[in-house]
Design an enzyme around this catalytic site. Structure first.
Site, PDB file in Angstrom:
ATOM      1  N   GLU A  78      10.105   9.296  30.396  1.00  0.00           N
ATOM      2  CA  GLU A  78      10.740   9.916  31.554  1.00  0.00           C
ATOM      3  C   GLU A  78       9.764  10.265  32.689  1.00  0.00           C
ATOM      4  O   GLU A  78      10.074  11.110  33.527  1.00  0.00           O
ATOM      5  CB  GLU A  78      11.522  11.158  31.118  1.00  0.00           C
ATOM      6  N   HIS A  97      10.057  18.830  33.879  1.00  0.00           N
ATOM      7  CA  HIS A  97      11.325  18.391  33.293  1.00  0.00           C
ATOM      8  C   HIS A  97      11.413  18.975  31.887  1.00  0.00           C
ATOM      9  O   HIS A  97      10.471  18.861  31.112  1.00  0.00           O
ATOM     10  CB  HIS A  97      11.426  16.871  33.217  1.00  0.00           C
ATOM     11  N   HIS A  99      14.352  20.716  28.616  1.00  0.00           N
ATOM     12  CA  HIS A  99      15.697  20.718  28.032  1.00  0.00           C
ATOM     13  C   HIS A  99      16.116  22.130  27.631  1.00  0.00           C
ATOM     14  O   HIS A  99      16.898  22.291  26.696  1.00  0.00           O
ATOM     15  CB  HIS A  99      15.726  19.811  26.799  1.00  0.00           C
ATOM     16  N   HIS A 167      21.578  17.152  29.247  1.00  0.00           N
ATOM     17  CA  HIS A 167      20.187  16.776  29.012  1.00  0.00           C
ATOM     18  C   HIS A 167      19.202  17.907  29.325  1.00  0.00           C
ATOM     19  O   HIS A 167      18.495  18.363  28.443  1.00  0.00           O
ATOM     20  CB  HIS A 167      19.908  15.524  29.865  1.00  0.00           C
TER      21      HIS A 167
HETATM   22 MN    MN Z   1      14.359  14.633  28.875  1.00  0.00          MN
END
Ligand code: MN
Length: 250
Positions: A78, A97, A99, A167
């Site tokens: 990612e 980023h 979760h 996500h």
């Molecule tokens: Mn992810």
């Protein structure tokens, strides 16, 4: 206040440790920083380095196409989240980023995540939700190419954070300290909003309050640095803290 490459890499190690210790990232999720001297490059740990154990030697330099520069270690799938946000937002110097579980309900319902506590003001008044299925249909939900990264960055727009349906979230800020602060307080803000919604209607911060919170903010002021020191100490990496860069610059 500009910092050098050496300081940026050191901050990136500390940011990894803090985000793991504060349960924002676990084995997955990542933080990156733009190269201070080459705006078309950024640094991020390779895929097999768990955030709580990241060391300087784990950091890899990437181009805005998401390809590593002279490094054959397996990159995170990612990384395109990061490359696309740096491409779209020249002022953004650091990206996270993750979760974090408390952020997830707001990505799968029609209730917007709003800043409801003073420390949550950094998420901004509008937090858009990106649904990968809108333009890419059934996927494994991972942002695994440039087209998906750019679609996410378009949805982020000029906001500070975007939720990713089913996500997690992606956030960009003007420094690593800013984006770590935003990412630590985002789940807490989400928990408070969820708790309030069980009681009844809730009152978010006003646009004026959000603006007042960010006015004159400097990540290297003594006040901001204190939080960075606190989180680094909790994460067991206070020995990595350098001297506070001159806090006079903006
Ligand atoms: Mn992810």
């Amino acid at each position: 206040m500009m910092i050098g490459v050496d300081e940026a890499l050191n901050e990136l190690v500390i940011a990894n440790r803090i985000l793991a210790n504060e349960n924002v990232v676990d084995a997955y999720g990542h933080v990156s920083v733009r190269h201070p001297n080459k705006p078309e490059r950024f640094f991020m740990a390779h895929m097999l380095a768990p955030p709580e154990m990241v060391e300087r030697a784990d950091l890899v330099e990437f181009g805005l196409d998401g390809n590593a520069v002279n490094d054959s270690r397996t990159p995170s799938i990612e990384r395109f989240i990061h490359s696309a946000i740096y491409e779209a937002r020249p002022e953004v110097q650091a990206v996270v980023h993750a979760h974090a579980e408390d952020s997830l309900p707001f990505g799968i319902t029609d209730v917007p995540l709003r800043p409801v506590i003073h420390s949550g003001s950094f998420i901004g008044s509008h937090v858009p939700v990106w649904d990968i299925a809108d333009n890419f249909g059934d996927t494994n939900l991972l942002v695994s190419n440039t087209a998906q990264g750019r679609d996410l960055a378009r949805c982020l727009g000029n906001n500070n954070v975007v939720l990713m349906r089913g996500h997690g979230f992606a956030a960009g800020a003007r420094s690593l300290i800013d984006v770590v602060r935003l990412s630590v307080y985002l789940p807490r803000n989400a928990r408070v909003q969820l708790a309030a919604m069980r009681i009844g209607k809730f009152k978010p911060l006003s646009d004026g309050e959000i603006a007042a919170r960010s006015a004159g903010y400097n990540p290297y002021s003594a006040q901001s640095w204190r939080a960075w020191q606190y989180w680094a100490t909790r994460a067991g990496c206070s020995h990595l803290l350098g001297k506070r860069p001159d806090g006079d610059g903006k």
